[in-house]
Scaffold this motif. Structure first.
Motif, mmCIF file in Angstrom:
data_model
loop_
_atom_site.group_PDB
_atom_site.id
_atom_site.type_symbol
_atom_site.label_atom_id
_atom_site.label_comp_id
_atom_site.label_asym_id
_atom_site.label_seq_id
_atom_site.Cartn_x
_atom_site.Cartn_y
_atom_site.Cartn_z
ATOM 1 N N GLU A 20 0.813 -1.218 0.000
ATOM 2 C CA GLU A 20 0.000 0.000 0.000
ATOM 3 C C GLU A 20 0.843 1.263 0.000
ATOM 4 O OE1 GLU A 20 -3.249 0.294 2.729
ATOM 5 O OE2 GLU A 20 -3.601 -1.858 2.640
ATOM 6 N N ASP A 21 1.988 1.235 0.645
ATOM 7 C CA ASP A 21 2.796 2.441 0.772
ATOM 8 C C ASP A 21 3.869 2.575 -0.306
ATOM 9 O OD1 ASP A 21 4.158 0.260 1.797
ATOM 10 O OD2 ASP A 21 5.173 1.418 3.344
ATOM 11 N N SER A 22 3.834 1.719 -1.322
ATOM 12 C CA SER A 22 4.827 1.812 -2.400
ATOM 13 C C SER A 22 4.145 2.207 -3.704
ATOM 14 C CB SER A 22 5.544 0.475 -2.576
ATOM 15 O OG SER A 22 4.657 -0.499 -3.067
ATOM 16 N N SER A 23 4.957 2.595 -4.649
ATOM 17 C CA SER A 23 4.387 2.930 -5.953
ATOM 18 C C SER A 23 3.947 1.644 -6.645
ATOM 19 C CB SER A 23 5.404 3.682 -6.808
ATOM 20 O OG SER A 23 6.544 2.897 -7.014
ATOM 21 N N PRO A 24 2.932 1.734 -7.486
ATOM 22 C CA PRO A 24 2.411 0.517 -8.130
ATOM 23 C C PRO A 24 3.409 -0.083 -9.124
ATOM 24 C CG PRO A 24 1.308 2.469 -8.977
ATOM 25 C CD PRO A 24 2.193 2.922 -7.862
ATOM 26 N N ILE A 25 3.343 -1.380 -9.274
ATOM 27 C CA ILE A 25 4.158 -2.074 -10.264
ATOM 28 C C ILE A 25 3.491 -1.872 -11.619
ATOM 29 C CG2 ILE A 25 4.960 -4.331 -11.064
ATOM 30 C CD1 ILE A 25 5.059 -5.172 -8.103
ATOM 31 N N LEU A 26 4.288 -1.458 -12.590
ATOM 32 C CA LEU A 26 3.790 -1.197 -13.935
ATOM 33 C C LEU A 26 4.431 -2.154 -14.923
ATOM 34 C CD1 LEU A 26 4.050 2.688 -13.752
ATOM 35 C CD2 LEU A 26 2.016 1.291 -13.335
ATOM 36 N N ARG A 27 3.894 -2.201 -16.117
ATOM 37 C CA ARG A 27 4.401 -3.101 -17.149
ATOM 38 C C ARG A 27 5.861 -2.852 -17.498
ATOM 39 N NH1 ARG A 27 0.113 -5.933 -19.472
ATOM 40 N NH2 ARG A 27 -1.890 -5.007 -19.062
#
Length: 109
Positions: A20-27
């Motif tokens: 929740e506290d990290s940036s989202p994983i992207l492609r």
């Protein structure tokens, strides 16, 4: 099919590594390097069903760990869906279980 494979891998890795506290994983994240659309595209063009199943199984394994294994209802359902995908013996047989995996992983995000 390559986009579906990449999406399943992405959703699995999100379950395994995203907090929740990290940036989202992207492609385009480095963690996706072995699971990019181009990698899957090469495997699809070669007809390498075992290679595709191996890569997806690795991602599913990570997602299962994040769900506390097959001792949970979500883990059991993910294992059931992945078993259908792993049972495919021809490329044409991958589509339906792959879509089911993608939809399930999307729902539990």
């Amino acid at each position: 099919m390559e986009l579906l494979l990449e999406t399943v891998a992405l959703f699995c890795l999100k379950l395994a590594y995203e907090t929740e506290d990290s940036s989202p994983i992207l492609r385009d994240d480095p963690i996706m390097s072995d699971y990019e659309r181009e990698v899957f595209g090469l495997l699809v063009r070669r007809g390498d069903i075992e290679g595709i199943q191996f890569r997806v199984a690795h991602c599913i394994g990570l997602a299962l760990e994040a769900l506390d294994g097959v001792n949970t209802p979500m883990g059991r359902e993910l294992r059931r869906l992945s078993a259908d995908f792993s049972a495919a013996q021809r490329m044409a047989q991958l589509d339906t279980p792959l879509i089911a995996l993608k939809n399930y992983l999307k729902d539990i995000q």
